[in-house]
Design an enzyme around this catalytic site. Structure first.
Site, mmCIF file in Angstrom:
data_model
loop_
_atom_site.group_PDB
_atom_site.id
_atom_site.type_symbol
_atom_site.label_atom_id
_atom_site.label_comp_id
_atom_site.label_asym_id
_atom_site.label_seq_id
_atom_site.Cartn_x
_atom_site.Cartn_y
_atom_site.Cartn_z
ATOM 1 N N GLY A 142 -17.565 31.031 8.064
ATOM 2 C CA GLY A 142 -18.671 31.133 8.881
ATOM 3 C C GLY A 142 -17.814 31.725 10.195
ATOM 4 O O GLY A 142 -16.528 31.520 10.724
ATOM 5 N N CYS B 143 -20.382 31.695 19.522
ATOM 6 C CA CYS B 143 -18.712 32.513 18.739
ATOM 7 C C CYS B 143 -19.678 33.637 17.752
ATOM 8 O O CYS B 143 -20.937 32.693 17.337
ATOM 9 C CB CYS B 143 -17.551 31.792 18.673
ATOM 10 N N ASP C 135 -16.955 34.736 -2.868
ATOM 11 C CA ASP C 135 -15.220 35.557 -2.860
ATOM 12 C C ASP C 135 -15.147 34.807 -1.034
ATOM 13 O O ASP C 135 -13.829 36.040 -1.108
ATOM 14 C CB ASP C 135 -14.899 36.862 -3.466
ATOM 15 N N HIS D 95 -36.882 23.252 16.876
ATOM 16 C CA HIS D 95 -37.392 24.473 15.513
ATOM 17 C C HIS D 95 -38.560 23.621 14.723
ATOM 18 O O HIS D 95 -39.249 24.032 15.134
ATOM 19 C CB HIS D 95 -36.183 24.680 14.926
HETATM 20 P P1 NAD Z 1 -22.122 30.602 9.845
HETATM 21 O O1 NAD Z 1 -23.408 31.000 10.122
HETATM 22 O O2 NAD Z 1 -21.535 31.385 10.414
HETATM 23 O O3 NAD Z 1 -22.040 30.054 8.151
HETATM 24 C C1 NAD Z 1 -22.432 31.046 7.880
HETATM 25 C C2 NAD Z 1 -21.124 30.236 6.462
HETATM 26 O O4 NAD Z 1 -21.230 29.691 5.871
HETATM 27 C C3 NAD Z 1 -20.537 31.009 5.403
HETATM 28 O O5 NAD Z 1 -19.544 31.916 5.839
HETATM 29 C C4 NAD Z 1 -20.133 30.278 4.615
HETATM 30 O O6 NAD Z 1 -19.079 29.774 4.519
HETATM 31 C C5 NAD Z 1 -21.084 28.817 4.237
HETATM 32 N N1 NAD Z 1 -22.010 29.310 3.341
HETATM 33 C C6 NAD Z 1 -23.015 30.145 3.681
HETATM 34 N N2 NAD Z 1 -23.788 29.980 2.235
HETATM 35 C C7 NAD Z 1 -23.579 29.129 1.160
HETATM 36 C C8 NAD Z 1 -23.674 28.815 0.367
HETATM 37 N N3 NAD Z 1 -24.989 29.102 0.327
HETATM 38 N N4 NAD Z 1 -23.303 27.803 -0.255
HETATM 39 C C9 NAD Z 1 -21.959 27.387 0.353
HETATM 40 N N5 NAD Z 1 -21.247 27.878 1.502
HETATM 41 C C10 NAD Z 1 -22.527 29.071 2.427
HETATM 42 O O7 NAD Z 1 -22.000 29.234 10.957
HETATM 43 P P2 NAD Z 1 -21.652 29.229 11.715
HETATM 44 O O8 NAD Z 1 -22.094 30.340 13.369
HETATM 45 O O9 NAD Z 1 -20.064 29.164 11.948
HETATM 46 O O10 NAD Z 1 -22.117 27.696 12.159
HETATM 47 C C11 NAD Z 1 -21.648 26.648 12.172
HETATM 48 C C12 NAD Z 1 -22.587 25.713 11.989
HETATM 49 O O11 NAD Z 1 -22.314 25.288 14.247
HETATM 50 C C13 NAD Z 1 -23.822 26.087 11.899
HETATM 51 O O12 NAD Z 1 -24.899 24.645 11.817
HETATM 52 C C14 NAD Z 1 -25.318 26.623 13.321
HETATM 53 O O13 NAD Z 1 -26.239 26.812 13.441
HETATM 54 C C15 NAD Z 1 -24.015 25.802 14.242
HETATM 55 N N6 NAD Z 1 -24.478 26.958 15.934
HETATM 56 C C16 NAD Z 1 -23.721 27.527 15.593
HETATM 57 C C17 NAD Z 1 -22.832 28.528 17.005
HETATM 58 C C18 NAD Z 1 -22.840 29.644 17.117
HETATM 59 O O14 NAD Z 1 -22.914 30.237 18.104
HETATM 60 N N7 NAD Z 1 -22.431 30.511 15.782
HETATM 61 C C19 NAD Z 1 -23.768 27.833 17.696
HETATM 62 C C20 NAD Z 1 -24.274 26.875 18.179
HETATM 63 C C21 NAD Z 1 -24.529 25.758 16.775
#
Ligand code: NAD
Length: 399
Positions: free
Chosen positions: A11, A148, A37, A213
């Site tokens: 992600g 990000c 994938d 939350h």
């Molecule tokens: P994201 O939402 O981008 O993660 C999605 C990814 O998680 C997918 O691409 C996949 O690789 C994996 N995923 C999703 N569903 C899945 C499933 N059913 N089985 C297995 N893998 C699965 O997450 P992110 O934005 O990289 O954030 C990572 C963590 O950091 C999260 O806990 C989020 O709450 C936290 N966070 C994110 C941000 C931000 O700016 N993005 C900021 C603060 C905290």
């Protein structure tokens, strides 16, 4: 010798980390994503595209980092052997799947990093990796280092902002990593945020911001009349005084838990566990216009402009989405874990209990019965009880 960095995830955060690790001098970046994938699509994209991380500096200018991971796979037998440091950058519900996948291949002296870990990361890691975990370092950070988002999947990700500082905990009894874990992480993240070790892993568990939350969801929806909304209500800025008081009550119980642990185990430094109001005052100092109370902090935080309740559209109107991660993730991998630590510390938690009773019903689970964590679905949470921890000593004997 090369520093071999493995990033688990696909992600937003995993994209950033893959780019940063690939551009770290002397490092080799690998990615393992087990989801759908993603690995195949990311690998394919690397055959013809650059991989770019656009970094927004504090003056607003944007810099591009271009560097590719050498391997992107869903096969742990290719990704894991030889890795010196493994990052887990996925939502908490996916950690189990990654721990299980790496278990046969991970070698001793590997640094395992939850970035972020989320509550219960360490206990779950030890439970799945067993004795192997004792020869590894388990590091867990309180949050992701950046805000990000992916601009183009498997090609381009944007860092909108970097945190100034980031706290993490390190469990490292029998591990001799190639360098100190915090030093390794700093080398990969660059100069910001500045990472530092905080107290112990229970501090990181109790600091997890996922706790915000569920009380707000409960406060907003427990007395809802079931009628659809014309628009999505504001999440943080829409709280009323009652909801803010409830969240504050939950935060009081967390602080009381930290104090009770310190009393029973004076060598444990729990001082970094502060009330969520203090956290807002420090972390959003320039964004909050009135920090006189938790209610006003939530109402006047500019960082929360436009953030709404998770809602599903039904016939042009909106209904609350109780399957959103604020419930399905932040209850079993958040407030339930904190309740579990409080229960072991002997601290009563009437506010948490009230929130959990309503939330568990919405997501069709039973974690708490009365005021005790003994529900039939406890095993699908990361409460310490679920891993057999019963005393404060058990909690500290984790590594
Ligand atoms: P994201 O939402 O981008 O993660 C999605 C990814 O998680 C997918 O691409 C996949 O690789 C994996 N995923 C999703 N569903 C899945 C499933 N059913 N089985 C297995 N893998 C699965 O997450 P992110 O934005 O990289 O954030 C990572 C963590 O950091 C999260 O806990 C989020 O709450 C936290 N966070 C994110 C941000 C931000 O700016 N993005 C900021 C603060 C905290």
């Amino acid at each position: 010798d090369k520093l071999v960095v493995l990033i688990c995830g696909g992600g937003n955060g995993a994209h950033v980390l893959a780019g940063l690790a690939a551009s770290t001098p002397g490092a080799e970046a690998r990615v393992m994503t087990l989801y759908a994938d993603e690995a195949e699509r990311w690998s394919k994209s690397m055959e013809t595209n650059d991989f770019v991380v656009s970094v927004t500096n504090s003056d607003g200018s944007v810099e591009d980092l271009k560097a590719k991971p050498v391997l992107i796979t869903k096969d742990p037998s290719k990704a894991v052997p030889g890795a010196d440091i493994i990052f887990f950058t996925v939502p908490a519900f996916a950690h189990e799947q990654y721990f299980t996948a790496i278990a046969p291949y991970v070698s001793s002296h590997t640094v395992l990093v939850g970035l972020p870990g989320q509550a219960g990361f360490e206990q779950q890691c030890v439970f799945i990796l067993k004795d192997k975990a004792k020869q590894c370092a388990i590091v867990s950070f309180e949050s992701l280092p950046w805000a990000c988002r992916i601009l183009e999947f498997f090609k381009h990700v944007l860092i909108q902002g970097k945190k100034e500082t980031l706290g993490g905990s390190v469990i490292m009894s029998g591990c001799k990593p190639i360098a100190q874990p915090m030093e390794l992480v700093q080398r990969i993240l660059g100069n910001k945020p500045v990472v530092s070790e905080i107290g112990n892993y229970l501090v990181i568990n109790l600091l997890a911001k996922s706790v915000v939350h569920p009380p707000i969801m409960y406060g907003k929806w427990s007395k809802w009349d079931g009628k659809p909304f014309d628009s999505k209500p504001l999440f943080y800025q829409g709280v009323d005084e009652l909801q803010a008081r409830l969240l504050s009550g939950v935060a009081d119980e967390i602080v009381a838990t930290a104090k009770a642990i310190e009393k029973q185990r004076p060598s444990a430094d729990m001082s970094k566990v502060n009330h969520v109001l203090e956290w807002y005052r420090v972390n959003y100092a320039d964004q909050i216009t009135d920090n006189s109370s938790l209610f006003m902090c939530l109402k006047t935080n500019k960082a929360y402009d436009g953030l709404v309740h998770p809602m599903k559209e039904v016939d042009g109107k909106f209904m609350p989405d109780f399957k959103y991660r604020y419930m399905t993730e932040d209850v079993p991998f958040g407030i339930v874990v904190m309740k579990g630590i409080a229960e072991i510390a002997g601290v009563p938690t009437p506010n948490m209990d009230e929130v959990m009773h309503w939330c568990q019903k919405q997501i069709g689970k039973e974690f708490i019965v009365g005021s005790k964590l003994c529900g039939k679905d406890l095993d699908s949470s990361r409460a310490p009880q679920r891993y057999g921890y019963k005393t404060i000593a058990d909690l500290f004997n984790i590594g």
